[in-house]
Design a protein around this motif. Sequence first.
Motif, PDB file in Angstrom:
ATOM      1  N   LEU A 116     -10.079 -21.274  49.854  1.00  0.00           N
ATOM      2  CA  LEU A 116      -9.171 -21.060  48.856  1.00  0.00           C
ATOM      3  C   LEU A 116      -9.017 -19.666  48.558  1.00  0.00           C
ATOM      4  O   LEU A 116      -7.897 -18.937  48.468  1.00  0.00           O
ATOM      5  CB  LEU A 116      -9.352 -21.852  47.501  1.00  0.00           C
ATOM      6  N   LYS A 117     -10.081 -18.740  48.614  1.00  0.00           N
ATOM      7  CA  LYS A 117     -10.202 -17.283  48.463  1.00  0.00           C
ATOM      8  C   LYS A 117      -9.450 -16.729  49.365  1.00  0.00           C
ATOM      9  O   LYS A 117      -8.550 -15.765  49.308  1.00  0.00           O
ATOM     10  CB  LYS A 117     -11.294 -16.898  48.035  1.00  0.00           C
ATOM     11  N   ALA A 118      -9.773 -16.992  50.618  1.00  0.00           N
ATOM     12  CA  ALA A 118      -9.294 -16.814  51.898  1.00  0.00           C
ATOM     13  C   ALA A 118      -7.531 -16.900  52.031  1.00  0.00           C
ATOM     14  O   ALA A 118      -6.783 -16.024  52.215  1.00  0.00           O
ATOM     15  CB  ALA A 118      -9.534 -17.018  53.279  1.00  0.00           C
ATOM     16  N   GLU A 149      -7.165 -30.278  58.662  1.00  0.00           N
ATOM     17  CA  GLU A 149      -6.346 -30.206  57.649  1.00  0.00           C
ATOM     18  C   GLU A 149      -6.012 -28.952  57.368  1.00  0.00           C
ATOM     19  O   GLU A 149      -4.746 -28.660  57.354  1.00  0.00           O
ATOM     20  CB  GLU A 149      -6.550 -31.342  56.575  1.00  0.00           C
ATOM     21  N   VAL A 150      -6.916 -27.965  56.780  1.00  0.00           N
ATOM     22  CA  VAL A 150      -6.558 -26.941  56.124  1.00  0.00           C
ATOM     23  C   VAL A 150      -6.084 -25.952  57.135  1.00  0.00           C
ATOM     24  O   VAL A 150      -4.969 -25.119  56.982  1.00  0.00           O
ATOM     25  CB  VAL A 150      -7.696 -26.372  55.434  1.00  0.00           C
ATOM     26  N   LEU A 151      -6.752 -25.836  58.646  1.00  0.00           N
ATOM     27  CA  LEU A 151      -6.234 -24.975  59.390  1.00  0.00           C
ATOM     28  C   LEU A 151      -5.073 -25.251  60.269  1.00  0.00           C
ATOM     29  O   LEU A 151      -4.655 -24.445  60.993  1.00  0.00           O
ATOM     30  CB  LEU A 151      -7.499 -24.940  60.367  1.00  0.00           C
ATOM     31  N   SER A 152      -4.585 -26.305  59.952  1.00  0.00           N
ATOM     32  CA  SER A 152      -3.303 -26.830  60.573  1.00  0.00           C
ATOM     33  C   SER A 152      -2.209 -26.165  60.025  1.00  0.00           C
ATOM     34  O   SER A 152      -1.033 -25.930  60.644  1.00  0.00           O
ATOM     35  CB  SER A 152      -3.080 -28.265  60.516  1.00  0.00           C
ATOM     36  N   GLY A 188      -1.585 -27.855  41.888  1.00  0.00           N
ATOM     37  CA  GLY A 188      -0.328 -27.565  42.755  1.00  0.00           C
ATOM     38  C   GLY A 188      -0.832 -27.096  44.263  1.00  0.00           C
ATOM     39  O   GLY A 188      -2.010 -26.843  44.549  1.00  0.00           O
ATOM     40  N   THR A 189       0.185 -26.744  44.986  1.00  0.00           N
ATOM     41  CA  THR A 189      -0.110 -26.256  46.477  1.00  0.00           C
ATOM     42  C   THR A 189      -0.357 -24.769  46.754  1.00  0.00           C
ATOM     43  O   THR A 189       0.502 -24.005  46.048  1.00  0.00           O
ATOM     44  CB  THR A 189       0.859 -26.793  47.427  1.00  0.00           C
ATOM     45  N   VAL A 190      -1.588 -24.158  47.134  1.00  0.00           N
ATOM     46  CA  VAL A 190      -1.645 -23.190  47.700  1.00  0.00           C
ATOM     47  C   VAL A 190      -1.465 -22.571  48.979  1.00  0.00           C
ATOM     48  O   VAL A 190      -2.061 -23.340  49.639  1.00  0.00           O
ATOM     49  CB  VAL A 190      -3.088 -22.343  47.058  1.00  0.00           C
ATOM     50  N   LYS A 191      -0.327 -21.843  49.296  1.00  0.00           N
ATOM     51  CA  LYS A 191      -0.339 -21.701  50.792  1.00  0.00           C
ATOM     52  C   LYS A 191      -0.443 -20.191  51.107  1.00  0.00           C
ATOM     53  O   LYS A 191      -0.037 -19.364  50.169  1.00  0.00           O
ATOM     54  CB  LYS A 191       1.031 -22.060  51.014  1.00  0.00           C
ATOM     55  N   ALA A 192      -1.000 -19.841  52.190  1.00  0.00           N
ATOM     56  CA  ALA A 192      -1.361 -18.342  52.564  1.00  0.00           C
ATOM     57  C   ALA A 192       0.150 -17.828  52.894  1.00  0.00           C
ATOM     58  O   ALA A 192       0.823 -18.448  53.730  1.00  0.00           O
ATOM     59  CB  ALA A 192      -2.323 -18.225  53.604  1.00  0.00           C
ATOM     60  N   ALA A 193       0.435 -16.571  52.048  1.00  0.00           N
ATOM     61  CA  ALA A 193       1.674 -16.054  52.745  1.00  0.00           C
ATOM     62  C   ALA A 193       1.672 -15.333  54.018  1.00  0.00           C
ATOM     63  O   ALA A 193       2.609 -15.433  54.450  1.00  0.00           O
ATOM     64  CB  ALA A 193       1.837 -14.661  51.693  1.00  0.00           C
ATOM     65  N   THR A 194       0.447 -14.841  54.388  1.00  0.00           N
ATOM     66  CA  THR A 194      -0.038 -14.664  55.814  1.00  0.00           C
ATOM     67  C   THR A 194      -1.240 -15.319  56.036  1.00  0.00           C
ATOM     68  O   THR A 194      -2.239 -15.206  55.386  1.00  0.00           O
ATOM     69  CB  THR A 194      -0.300 -13.332  55.942  1.00  0.00           C
ATOM     70  N   PRO A 195      -1.267 -15.964  57.457  1.00  0.00           N
ATOM     71  CA  PRO A 195      -2.338 -16.988  57.578  1.00  0.00           C
ATOM     72  C   PRO A 195      -3.521 -15.919  57.822  1.00  0.00           C
ATOM     73  O   PRO A 195      -3.528 -14.746  58.582  1.00  0.00           O
ATOM     74  CB  PRO A 195      -1.826 -17.457  58.998  1.00  0.00           C
ATOM     75  N   PRO A 196      -4.636 -16.420  57.354  1.00  0.00           N
ATOM     76  CA  PRO A 196      -5.935 -15.357  57.543  1.00  0.00           C
ATOM     77  C   PRO A 196      -6.160 -15.528  58.837  1.00  0.00           C
ATOM     78  O   PRO A 196      -6.030 -16.488  59.704  1.00  0.00           O
ATOM     79  CB  PRO A 196      -7.087 -16.085  56.552  1.00  0.00           C
ATOM     80  N   ILE A 197      -7.171 -14.563  59.387  1.00  0.00           N
ATOM     81  CA  ILE A 197      -7.700 -14.591  60.641  1.00  0.00           C
ATOM     82  C   ILE A 197      -8.994 -15.346  60.626  1.00  0.00           C
ATOM     83  O   ILE A 197      -9.665 -15.050  60.010  1.00  0.00           O
ATOM     84  CB  ILE A 197      -7.812 -13.157  61.122  1.00  0.00           C
ATOM     85  N   VAL A 198      -8.989 -16.414  61.346  1.00  0.00           N
ATOM     86  CA  VAL A 198     -10.152 -17.382  61.329  1.00  0.00           C
ATOM     87  C   VAL A 198     -11.032 -17.341  62.338  1.00  0.00           C
ATOM     88  O   VAL A 198     -10.632 -17.480  63.367  1.00  0.00           O
ATOM     89  CB  VAL A 198      -9.692 -18.894  60.936  1.00  0.00           C
ATOM     90  N   TYR A 216      -2.515 -23.965  56.927  1.00  0.00           N
ATOM     91  CA  TYR A 216      -3.042 -23.033  55.886  1.00  0.00           C
ATOM     92  C   TYR A 216      -2.623 -23.019  54.492  1.00  0.00           C
ATOM     93  O   TYR A 216      -2.202 -22.007  53.768  1.00  0.00           O
ATOM     94  CB  TYR A 216      -2.486 -21.478  56.476  1.00  0.00           C
ATOM     95  N   GLN A 217      -2.792 -24.236  54.079  1.00  0.00           N
ATOM     96  CA  GLN A 217      -2.415 -24.518  52.739  1.00  0.00           C
ATOM     97  C   GLN A 217      -3.314 -25.766  52.258  1.00  0.00           C
ATOM     98  O   GLN A 217      -3.815 -26.556  52.948  1.00  0.00           O
ATOM     99  CB  GLN A 217      -0.872 -24.771  52.501  1.00  0.00           C
ATOM    100  N   VAL A 218      -3.733 -25.662  50.834  1.00  0.00           N
ATOM    101  CA  VAL A 218      -4.468 -26.891  50.318  1.00  0.00           C
ATOM    102  C   VAL A 218      -3.534 -27.130  49.076  1.00  0.00           C
ATOM    103  O   VAL A 218      -3.092 -26.591  48.305  1.00  0.00           O
ATOM    104  CB  VAL A 218      -5.790 -26.238  49.924  1.00  0.00           C
ATOM    105  N   SER A 219      -3.686 -28.662  48.760  1.00  0.00           N
ATOM    106  CA  SER A 219      -3.273 -29.242  47.586  1.00  0.00           C
ATOM    107  C   SER A 219      -4.326 -29.166  46.319  1.00  0.00           C
ATOM    108  O   SER A 219      -5.160 -30.189  46.840  1.00  0.00           O
ATOM    109  CB  SER A 219      -2.448 -30.273  47.890  1.00  0.00           C
ATOM    110  N   ILE A 220      -4.120 -28.832  45.423  1.00  0.00           N
ATOM    111  CA  ILE A 220      -4.901 -29.065  44.330  1.00  0.00           C
ATOM    112  C   ILE A 220      -4.072 -29.952  43.289  1.00  0.00           C
ATOM    113  O   ILE A 220      -3.440 -29.600  42.661  1.00  0.00           O
ATOM    114  CB  ILE A 220      -5.238 -27.802  43.441  1.00  0.00           C
ATOM    115  N   PRO A 221      -4.598 -31.253  43.056  1.00  0.00           N
ATOM    116  CA  PRO A 221      -3.837 -32.178  42.127  1.00  0.00           C
ATOM    117  C   PRO A 221      -3.441 -31.527  40.666  1.00  0.00           C
ATOM    118  O   PRO A 221      -2.264 -31.770  40.448  1.00  0.00           O
ATOM    119  CB  PRO A 221      -4.935 -33.304  42.156  1.00  0.00           C
ATOM    120  N   GLU A 222      -4.340 -30.877  40.170  1.00  0.00           N
ATOM    121  CA  GLU A 222      -3.995 -30.322  38.723  1.00  0.00           C
ATOM    122  C   GLU A 222      -3.432 -29.096  38.659  1.00  0.00           C
ATOM    123  O   GLU A 222      -2.833 -28.810  37.528  1.00  0.00           O
ATOM    124  CB  GLU A 222      -5.345 -30.158  38.110  1.00  0.00           C
TER     125      GLU A 222
END
Length: 293
Positions: free
Chosen positions: A124-126, A152-155, A165-175, A157-163
């Motif tokens: 999430l921090k990334a 799922e995350v790397l497909s 909302g959705t956090v999506k990277a503005a720029t995909p991190p270099i993984v 670059y976003q995660v859904s937090i039920p309480e």
Amino acid sequence: MTTTSTASASALAASLAETGYLADEGLATIAYLAMAMERPLLLEGEPGTGKTAMAEAIAEAFGLPLIRLQCYEGIDAAQALYDWDFTAQILHLRSVEAGGGNPGTEELEKSLYDERFLLARPILKALQQSPAVLLIDEIDRADDEFEAFLLEVLSNYQVSIPEFGTVKAATPPIVVLTSNRTRDLHDALKRRCLYHWIDHPGLAREVQIVRTRLPQVPVLLAEQVVRAVQQIRATDDVMKPPGVAETLDWARALHLLGSAELDLESAAASIGALCKYREDTARVTATLARILG
């Protein structure tokens, strides 16, 4: 302004070289393609071949934060993604009660899951700090379920937090994912990544690495150390063949002992910089005696 764009594989290799990391043509090319295509880079190889150091060098070359997720047996999504600061939430509830406020249940619940109570773990921090370099180290230590979560995350670059909302990277991190291949990874994860196997470097390249990282070490000593390490790796009876990191440690240790060239006495005295197992110490000392005798 921080940028992650690079014109070519050779330009990336040059940028990495400025940090002291000497990537060969194959590694520089696949890393360049992974960055240009915004795909994760999966690096496999023996321990000590420079997989983790590659991610560190990319971060340094582009002035990006390096966010590391160290995998281990039993790691789960919560430990990699996020958690809630329960202590802070309880203090918030008590503060509301002490203040005499009477918010509705829905409003109170919403205030409990405010961003200030969200504890971001590495993934999430990334996503929040992108552009960044996300190092997922030793993915082979994790289990199948964690691999599926990563896929799922790397497909997207976003995660859904039920309480929350959705956090999506503005720029995909270099993984960058690394694996020592203690087990085979699933094809689904491999298909998502660009792949490269990193071997131990050849003689000339390893000498170049030592000379670049440790310019204070005499040329003769650097060459002798690398030749000895290469011969030790070629034997079948060492439990853990020394990696480049051990080569650098040994060369530096010998230099600190005042050695201008490799001799059996200083080699034996500094063997702990090269070998990490008792059994290997005896075997390597015998090999060095044969080389230097």
